[in-house]
Design an enzyme around this catalytic site. Structure first.
Site, mmCIF file in Angstrom:
data_model
loop_
_atom_site.group_PDB
_atom_site.id
_atom_site.type_symbol
_atom_site.label_atom_id
_atom_site.label_comp_id
_atom_site.label_asym_id
_atom_site.label_seq_id
_atom_site.Cartn_x
_atom_site.Cartn_y
_atom_site.Cartn_z
ATOM 1 N N LYS A 78 0.828 -1.210 0.000
ATOM 2 C CA LYS A 78 0.000 0.000 0.000
ATOM 3 C C LYS A 78 0.867 1.268 0.000
ATOM 4 O O LYS A 78 0.346 2.363 -0.229
ATOM 5 C CB LYS A 78 -0.959 0.015 1.186
ATOM 6 N N ASP A 79 2.171 1.134 0.235
ATOM 7 C CA ASP A 79 3.075 2.286 0.188
ATOM 8 C C ASP A 79 3.535 2.609 -1.228
ATOM 9 O O ASP A 79 4.174 3.645 -1.443
ATOM 10 C CB ASP A 79 4.312 2.043 1.067
ATOM 11 N N ARG A 126 -8.979 7.732 4.839
ATOM 12 C CA ARG A 126 -9.878 6.614 4.549
ATOM 13 C C ARG A 126 -10.567 6.121 5.813
ATOM 14 O O ARG A 126 -11.786 5.918 5.843
ATOM 15 C CB ARG A 126 -9.071 5.473 3.896
ATOM 16 N N ARG A 127 -9.781 5.924 6.866
ATOM 17 C CA ARG A 127 -10.372 5.476 8.127
ATOM 18 C C ARG A 127 -11.257 6.565 8.725
ATOM 19 O O ARG A 127 -12.332 6.292 9.254
ATOM 20 C CB ARG A 127 -9.255 5.097 9.112
ATOM 21 N N ARG A 144 0.425 10.643 13.958
ATOM 22 C CA ARG A 144 1.522 9.997 13.235
ATOM 23 C C ARG A 144 2.311 9.189 14.242
ATOM 24 O O ARG A 144 2.177 9.367 15.443
ATOM 25 C CB ARG A 144 2.453 11.048 12.611
ATOM 26 N N ARG A 150 1.772 4.856 18.629
ATOM 27 C CA ARG A 150 0.310 4.905 18.547
ATOM 28 C C ARG A 150 -0.345 4.139 19.695
ATOM 29 O O ARG A 150 -1.314 4.607 20.287
ATOM 30 C CB ARG A 150 -0.140 4.368 17.193
ATOM 31 N N CYS A 237 -11.089 11.340 -8.940
ATOM 32 C CA CYS A 237 -11.611 11.966 -7.721
ATOM 33 C C CYS A 237 -10.487 12.067 -6.700
ATOM 34 O O CYS A 237 -9.427 11.468 -6.864
ATOM 35 C CB CYS A 237 -12.796 11.179 -7.149
#
Length: 317
Positions: A78-79, A126-127, A144, A150, A237
């Site tokens: 995904k990176d 997205r989240r 971050r 986190r 988009c």
């Protein structure tokens, strides 16, 4: 072949992923040396949306590949930007970890048990969009930092919960911290989440042959569909996007079932669509579903990033 020089980011998660790949290459008879590389995404404290998105984790490693300083690289898929990098090829996509997002909350709470007004930390638009669309009255705070940073925000009480990729916690042996795995019906993951990309120079036939042992065809088909949807939507988009493809048994053999999400970060608009197509045509399936989302209103959605927090910790993959 001489020793394979495997490039990796320096974060704990990145080196864990790269070591996993290196161990499998060693088991196949290759000598492997890890080469740590610092990327812009590792040294910046800003949110990804403020420093250029996913590509900030890959650019320096890709440069090292093209320069010949390393032979092979391991990325969180995904990176990687959806556009191909001239001269490079994703030579293998290993079997995917569970791609779902998970909640880590105080007092072992699930998403539905968090009281209205609870603060949930995430750096992902997205989240943010999908959490807001659930209508639970949660406050989403941009954050971050690496996994430890986190999780520490929950332990210290700075936030009531954080949302992370399950794959990262699994690879770090931290699944005991999860209080709920989020159903994709509620929160679709990022395209390619949980999968790795093993990349090398296109002209290095020897390296491509060496890493071919890592390839998982089902994972390759799934992520091709998801990333094809992402590529088509990025062109039409700027909304937060989620996608998940799964291999299913159809009447005439294997098929791909693809779900996609595009919405507004305040949760006022959410588009969720799905489509089933041939296993052998993942990219066409992704493009078709993206077109449906665009026709249904995704092209009118705009992405607005929240303010970047002051956090200079390493980001999580």
């Amino acid at each position: 072949m001489t020793t394979l020089r495997l490039g990796t980011r320096r974060s704990a998660l990145a080196t864990t992923q790269s070591t996993w790949v290196a161990d499998r290459l060693r088991a196949a008879g290759h000598d492997v040396e890890l080469v740590e590389i610092t990327t812009q995404g590792d040294v910046s404290g800003a949110l990804l949306t403020a420093i250029g998105g996913t590509g900030v984790f890959a650019a320096e490693i890709r440069k090292a590949l093209l320069d010949g300083r390393i032979d092979v690289a391991v990325h969180s898929l995904k990176d990687l930007p959806t556009a191909p990098e001239p001269g490079l090829v994703v030579a293998a996509v290993p079997a995917r970890e569970d791609p779902r997002d998970v909640l880590v909350a105080r007092d072992g709470l699930t998403l539905g048990e968090l009281p209205a007004g609870s603060v949930v930390g995430t750096g992902s638009p997205r989240r943010t969009a999908q959490l807001a669309s659930l209508g639970l009255g949660l406050q989403v705070r941009p954050i971050r930092g690496n996994v430890g940073t986190r999780l520490g925000l929950v332990e210290s009480g700075d936030v009531d919960a954080v949302v992370l990729a399950r794959a990262g916690l699994a690879r770090l042996g931290l699944l005991d911290r999860v209080t709920e795995a989020l159903d994709p019906i509620q929160v679709l993951p990022a395209p390619g989440q949980g999968a790795l990309a093993v990349e090398c120079r296109e002209d290095r036939v020897d390296v491509r042959e060496a890493v071919a042992v890592l390839e998982d065809p089902d994972t390759r088909a799934r992520v091709l569909a998801e990333r094809s949807l992402l590529a088509a939507l990025e062109a039409g988009c700027t909304a937060p996007i989620g996608a998940l493809a799964e291999v299913v048994e159809g009447d005439d053999g294997l098929e791909l079932s693809l779900r996609g999400f595009a919405g507004s970060e305040d949760g006022s608009i959410e588009l969720r669509r799905s489509l089933v197509g041939p296993y052998q045509e993942p990219e066409q399936l992704g493009a078709r579903l993206a077109q449906i989302l665009l026709e249904d209103g995704a092209s009118d959605l705009e992405h607005t990033s929240p303010p970047a927090p002051q956090d200079n910790s390493e980001p999580v993959s």
